[in-house]
Write a protein that holds these residues in place. Sequence first.
Motif, PDB file in Angstrom:
ATOM      1  N   ALA A  79     -76.849  42.801 -26.928  1.00 46.16           N
ATOM      2  CA  ALA A  79     -76.450  43.407 -25.653  1.00 46.16           C
ATOM      3  C   ALA A  79     -75.168  42.777 -25.132  1.00 46.16           C
ATOM      4  O   ALA A  79     -74.288  43.468 -24.596  1.00 46.16           O
ATOM      5  N   ARG A  80     -75.037  41.503 -25.303  1.00 44.62           N
ATOM      6  CA  ARG A  80     -73.811  40.827 -24.859  1.00 44.62           C
ATOM      7  C   ARG A  80     -72.598  41.287 -25.668  1.00 44.62           C
ATOM      8  O   ARG A  80     -71.520  41.516 -25.099  1.00 44.62           O
ATOM      9  N   TYR A  81     -72.746  41.442 -26.969  1.00 45.56           N
ATOM     10  CA  TYR A  81     -71.643  41.922 -27.806  1.00 45.56           C
ATOM     11  C   TYR A  81     -71.241  43.348 -27.427  1.00 45.56           C
ATOM     12  O   TYR A  81     -70.048  43.677 -27.359  1.00 45.56           O
ATOM     13  N   LEU A  82     -72.213  44.217 -27.191  1.00 49.41           N
ATOM     14  CA  LEU A  82     -71.903  45.602 -26.837  1.00 49.41           C
ATOM     15  C   LEU A  82     -71.186  45.685 -25.492  1.00 49.41           C
ATOM     16  O   LEU A  82     -70.267  46.492 -25.313  1.00 49.41           O
ATOM     17  N   LYS A  83     -71.584  44.859 -24.541  1.00 43.93           N
ATOM     18  CA  LYS A  83     -70.891  44.843 -23.251  1.00 43.93           C
ATOM     19  C   LYS A  83     -69.463  44.328 -23.408  1.00 43.93           C
ATOM     20  O   LYS A  83     -68.540  44.815 -22.737  1.00 43.93           O
ATOM     21  N   HIS A  84     -69.295  43.378 -24.294  1.00 42.02           N
ATOM     22  CA  HIS A  84     -67.948  42.851 -24.534  1.00 42.02           C
ATOM     23  C   HIS A  84     -67.047  43.910 -25.152  1.00 42.02           C
ATOM     24  O   HIS A  84     -65.839  43.948 -24.877  1.00 42.02           O
ATOM     25  N   LEU A  85     -67.623  44.783 -25.973  1.00 42.65           N
ATOM     26  CA  LEU A  85     -66.860  45.866 -26.599  1.00 42.65           C
ATOM     27  C   LEU A  85     -66.754  47.107 -25.720  1.00 42.65           C
ATOM     28  O   LEU A  85     -66.123  48.090 -26.134  1.00 42.65           O
ATOM     29  N   SER A  86     -67.385  47.100 -24.549  1.00 45.32           N
ATOM     30  CA  SER A  86     -67.407  48.247 -23.623  1.00 45.32           C
ATOM     31  C   SER A  86     -68.029  49.476 -24.271  1.00 45.32           C
ATOM     32  O   SER A  86     -67.561  50.609 -24.085  1.00 45.32           O
ATOM     33  N   ILE A 115     -62.120  53.677 -27.790  1.00 46.28           N
ATOM     34  CA  ILE A 115     -62.486  52.464 -27.045  1.00 46.28           C
ATOM     35  C   ILE A 115     -62.227  51.216 -27.890  1.00 46.28           C
ATOM     36  O   ILE A 115     -61.679  50.221 -27.403  1.00 46.28           O
ATOM     37  N   LEU A 116     -62.591  51.287 -29.166  1.00 43.17           N
ATOM     38  CA  LEU A 116     -62.403  50.127 -30.035  1.00 43.17           C
ATOM     39  C   LEU A 116     -60.924  49.827 -30.254  1.00 43.17           C
ATOM     40  O   LEU A 116     -60.521  48.656 -30.301  1.00 43.17           O
ATOM     41  N   GLU A 117     -60.102  50.874 -30.399  1.00 40.77           N
ATOM     42  CA  GLU A 117     -58.670  50.652 -30.573  1.00 40.77           C
ATOM     43  C   GLU A 117     -58.031  50.063 -29.321  1.00 40.77           C
ATOM     44  O   GLU A 117     -57.175  49.179 -29.397  1.00 40.77           O
ATOM     45  N   GLU A 118     -58.441  50.538 -28.162  1.00 43.86           N
ATOM     46  CA  GLU A 118     -57.875  50.020 -26.921  1.00 43.86           C
ATOM     47  C   GLU A 118     -58.347  48.598 -26.637  1.00 43.86           C
ATOM     48  O   GLU A 118     -57.595  47.775 -26.109  1.00 43.86           O
ATOM     49  N   LYS A 119     -59.602  48.304 -26.972  1.00 44.20           N
ATOM     50  CA  LYS A 119     -60.143  46.979 -26.689  1.00 44.20           C
ATOM     51  C   LYS A 119     -59.690  45.932 -27.694  1.00 44.20           C
ATOM     52  O   LYS A 119     -59.802  44.730 -27.421  1.00 44.20           O
ATOM     53  N   TYR A 120     -59.176  46.369 -28.853  1.00 43.75           N
ATOM     54  CA  TYR A 120     -58.846  45.400 -29.899  1.00 43.75           C
ATOM     55  C   TYR A 120     -57.767  44.431 -29.431  1.00 43.75           C
ATOM     56  O   TYR A 120     -57.843  43.221 -29.694  1.00 43.75           O
ATOM     57  N   ASN A 121     -56.755  44.940 -28.739  1.00 44.29           N
ATOM     58  CA  ASN A 121     -55.683  44.071 -28.258  1.00 44.29           C
ATOM     59  C   ASN A 121     -56.101  43.247 -27.046  1.00 44.29           C
ATOM     60  O   ASN A 121     -55.437  42.264 -26.711  1.00 44.29           O
ATOM     61  N   GLU A 122     -57.167  43.649 -26.376  1.00 46.88           N
ATOM     62  CA  GLU A 122     -57.627  42.914 -25.200  1.00 46.88           C
ATOM     63  C   GLU A 122     -58.692  41.872 -25.536  1.00 46.88           C
ATOM     64  O   GLU A 122     -59.120  41.128 -24.656  1.00 46.88           O
ATOM     65  N   LEU A 123     -59.138  41.853 -26.794  1.00 49.33           N
ATOM     66  CA  LEU A 123     -60.257  40.992 -27.159  1.00 49.33           C
ATOM     67  C   LEU A 123     -59.830  39.587 -27.554  1.00 49.33           C
ATOM     68  O   LEU A 123     -60.665  38.801 -27.970  1.00 49.33           O
ATOM     69  N   ILE A 144     -61.521  50.137 -38.375  1.00 53.36           N
ATOM     70  CA  ILE A 144     -61.301  49.945 -36.939  1.00 53.36           C
ATOM     71  C   ILE A 144     -62.550  49.362 -36.287  1.00 53.36           C
ATOM     72  O   ILE A 144     -62.482  48.450 -35.453  1.00 53.36           O
ATOM     73  N   LEU A 145     -63.708  49.878 -36.669  1.00 52.38           N
ATOM     74  CA  LEU A 145     -64.967  49.324 -36.160  1.00 52.38           C
ATOM     75  C   LEU A 145     -65.161  47.890 -36.621  1.00 52.38           C
ATOM     76  O   LEU A 145     -65.586  47.018 -35.852  1.00 52.38           O
ATOM     77  N   LEU A 146     -64.819  47.624 -37.871  1.00 53.14           N
ATOM     78  CA  LEU A 146     -65.053  46.305 -38.457  1.00 53.14           C
ATOM     79  C   LEU A 146     -64.178  45.235 -37.809  1.00 53.14           C
ATOM     80  O   LEU A 146     -64.651  44.148 -37.457  1.00 53.14           O
ATOM     81  N   ARG A 147     -62.895  45.520 -37.623  1.00 51.53           N
ATOM     82  CA  ARG A 147     -61.985  44.487 -37.122  1.00 51.53           C
ATOM     83  C   ARG A 147     -62.271  44.149 -35.655  1.00 51.53           C
ATOM     84  O   ARG A 147     -62.123  42.997 -35.237  1.00 51.53           O
ATOM     85  N   SER A 148     -62.686  45.155 -34.871  1.00 53.09           N
ATOM     86  CA  SER A 148     -63.018  44.870 -33.475  1.00 53.09           C
ATOM     87  C   SER A 148     -64.269  44.007 -33.372  1.00 53.09           C
ATOM     88  O   SER A 148     -64.322  43.050 -32.585  1.00 53.09           O
ATOM     89  N   CYS A 149     -65.274  44.333 -34.171  1.00 49.45           N
ATOM     90  CA  CYS A 149     -66.507  43.530 -34.154  1.00 49.45           C
ATOM     91  C   CYS A 149     -66.262  42.120 -34.670  1.00 49.45           C
ATOM     92  O   CYS A 149     -66.843  41.153 -34.164  1.00 49.45           O
ATOM     93  N   ALA A 150     -65.394  41.991 -35.680  1.00 45.01           N
ATOM     94  CA  ALA A 150     -65.087  40.657 -36.202  1.00 45.01           C
ATOM     95  C   ALA A 150     -64.356  39.815 -35.166  1.00 45.01           C
ATOM     96  O   ALA A 150     -64.560  38.599 -35.078  1.00 45.01           O
ATOM     97  N   LYS A 151     -63.513  40.451 -34.360  1.00 43.68           N
ATOM     98  CA  LYS A 151     -62.785  39.704 -33.337  1.00 43.68           C
ATOM     99  C   LYS A 151     -63.716  39.220 -32.237  1.00 43.68           C
ATOM    100  O   LYS A 151     -63.544  38.125 -31.698  1.00 43.68           O
ATOM    101  N   VAL A 152     -64.712  40.023 -31.896  1.00 44.82           N
ATOM    102  CA  VAL A 152     -65.676  39.598 -30.880  1.00 44.82           C
ATOM    103  C   VAL A 152     -66.535  38.454 -31.405  1.00 44.82           C
ATOM    104  O   VAL A 152     -66.813  37.485 -30.687  1.00 44.82           O
TER     105      VAL A 152
END
Length: 662
Positions: A321-328, A448-456, A610-618
Motif C-alpha cells: 500500500a505504501r508503494y502504490l501511494k508513492h506511485l500515485s 502516471i508512471l511516466e510523469e512520476k518517474y522524474n519526480e521519484l 516503463i512500469l519496471l523502471r518506475s517500480c525499481a526507482k521506488v
Amino acid sequence: MTEKIQRCCEVCGNLSFDDGGDGFFYCTRCGSQAVDIMDTGVDDDDLFNVDGGMYSTSQRRQYCQVSQPVPISQVRLSQHLETLKTFDDYDERNGDDGVGPAVPSDFGSSQISLTYTDYYSEIRLRYVMGLQAMIQMQCKTLVEKFNVSPLIVGLAGPIWLRLLAHENVLSDEWADNVIHESESQTQGETELSQPTGSQKTEPHNLIGKRAVTIWHKSLRNLIPLPCSLAISFLVCHVAREAILPTDILKWTLEGKLPYFAAFLEIEKQLGPPSRSCPISTSRMFRPIRTVTLQKLESLAASIARKIGLELPSVNFHAIAARYLKHLSLPVEKILPQACQVYEWSMPPELYLSDNDSRLPSRVCVMSILIVTMRILYDLNGGKWELISSCSNNLVSAVENGAGECGFSCNARGAVTEEDSASRDSDPHDSTSVLSKKSNYDASKLLKILEEKYNELSDTYDFSKDLQSYLLYCKNVVFAGLEPAYDDHEEERIIEDFWDFYQSHKADKASEDGKTDSHTGNHFHHSGSRHGSNSTTKENENFRDDGYKCKMSRDDGDSNAALRQLKADMNENRFVYISPRKNVKKKDGYIRYARKKEGAYLYAVHADYYILLRSCAKVAQVDVRTMHVGVLAFEKRLEMLEKRIDFCLCKRLPDDFCEFCRD
C-alpha cells in the motif's frame, strides 16, 4: 621508673613519649605508639645468639633508630599530603572527573596502579553500555519522530541481551582468549614493539601489541556498530511495521536517527573515559562509513538466527500500500488483487535472509505488484505506442463512446475513423468497448508512471539549500569538532561571509522576479497584437487539412519519445521489442527472458519497461535487479500452475469405490 623521650608525634605533633613498660613508647597526648623506637634491654636469662655473637651479661638499653626531632611545620605538611592522597585514591575508585592530581608530582604520585582486570573490564563495560545507549536512542527516535509502535522499545532489550549472551563477551575468559588468539595469529618471526610513554604501564601481549587495542578490535568485530541499526530494523520487522532498510539508511544519513553523531550523547550519559579505558569516545562510537542496504537486511537476519528468533514474513499489505501511494496508483483496485497473488504464492523471498547475495525482500514485494498490474491492465506490449501516437484521439473515443465518430488503432498504429452505425451493427460491440476501456485504463496508468518517474528521485533534506547543508555538516559530519581556542576574528569573518551570501541571494531572487514579470508583459502585448491572426491561421489549417497537421505533430513527438525511450533502455542493457502484429491470443501473459551475449541482454516491450523502471526507482534497486526479481516470481507462479494442473488431471486408481470415482 618511667623513662621519657623527646620525639615528635606523627599523629598530633606532641614532643613527649613515655615508656609503656612493654618495650614500646607512647605519646603522652594522643597515646599513639612510636613505631621506630623500642626498648631492647635484656636479662641474664634472656641471652640468645644473634649472628654468632653473645649479648653482654650486663643489662643495657639499645635503640633501633634514634631520629632527630622533626619540626612541627614539616609534620603538619606530611599530614596534609597524606589526607590529599587518601581523597585522590577515593576519587579514582569512584570515577573522578579526570581533572588530574590535586598536588604537584614532586611530592609523589597520587594515582593508584591499574591491573590487567581493570583495563579489560572498563573497556568491555564502556563499549557494551555505549552501544546499548545508541540502540535506546534509536528506538526512542523511531517512536517519537516516525510514529512507530512503542512495542519496539520492549522488543529491543531482550534481543540485545540475547545477542550479548551468544557472543560471550561478558564471560571471564573473554579477555584471555582474545589475547591468546592475537598471539597465535602471528606467523614467523616478528619484531617486538617497545611501548613508549604512558603505554608502558598498559598490558601487552607477547608480541608487544597493546592489549587495549586488541580488546577494542575484538569487540567491534563481534558486535559492530551497525548492529544498532540492524536491531532497530529487526524490532520494527517483528512489530509488523512498514519500515524498510531504505528508511533506516535515509534517516541515518540525514542525521535524524542517532548514529553518526550519537557519540556526543553517549559521552554525556557515560561520562569521559577513565584511565583504565584510554580510548576516546569518538574513536569508540563514531562510525567510519555507513552500511549498505543489503548488508543491513542480512545483518538483521543474522542476529535473529544467532539468538534463535523465528521471524515472520514482511508486512506485505502495509508495504505494498505504501508503494502504490508513492506511485500515485489506485490502491483500492490493485492492492486486493495483489494480496490474493501473495496469499496464493507465499514466496520465501518475503522472509529476511542472512545471505548477502540474495535479492532483498522489497524486490519480491514490488515483483508481486508488477505482475498484478500487468494482469489487470494487460500490459503485454503495444499500449505505450498506442498512447504516444494517438493518445488524444483514444481518450476522446472512450469518453465520447456514444458520439457520432470515434478513433481506433490498427496493427500498424494508424488512426482510422469509424462511425456509430458500424459499431452498432458489430456483434462484438461489448468486447470492443471493454477493450477500449482497458486501453484507456492502461494509458492512464502509463501516463502516471511516466510523469512520476522524474519526480521519484529520492532527495535528502540537507540538500534543499545551503543553510540546511551547512547545519547538517555542523551537527552530523563534523560533530564534536571545535576550534582549539576561541578565535573571535574567525567567527566575525564567517558571519560576514554568511551575510554577504544572504544579501546576494536576495538580490538574485529580486532580479529573477523582475525578469519574469517583464517577459510575461512582453508576451502578453505580443499575443494581443498577433493573437487574432494566429488563431485564424490555426483554424484555417484545422479546416483545410483535417487531422493531418495534428497527426504529423503527434508522429514527430512519438518518434522523439521512442528514441529517448530506446536510449534509456540501451543504458540499462535492455532491448526494445516492437508491438506484436496479428495477436491470436489477446489475453495471453508474456514472459520475458534474458539472453547472454557476453553480458546479459533483456528484450522487453516499452510498456513493461516503463512500469519496471518506475517500480525499481521506488524500491531503490537497479532496473535489471528488479527485472530478475520479476522473472523469478513468474517462474514460481508457472511452477505452481503446473503442479495444480498435474494434481487436477491426475487419474484415480481403479480400486477406489464408486463414490470416490464419481
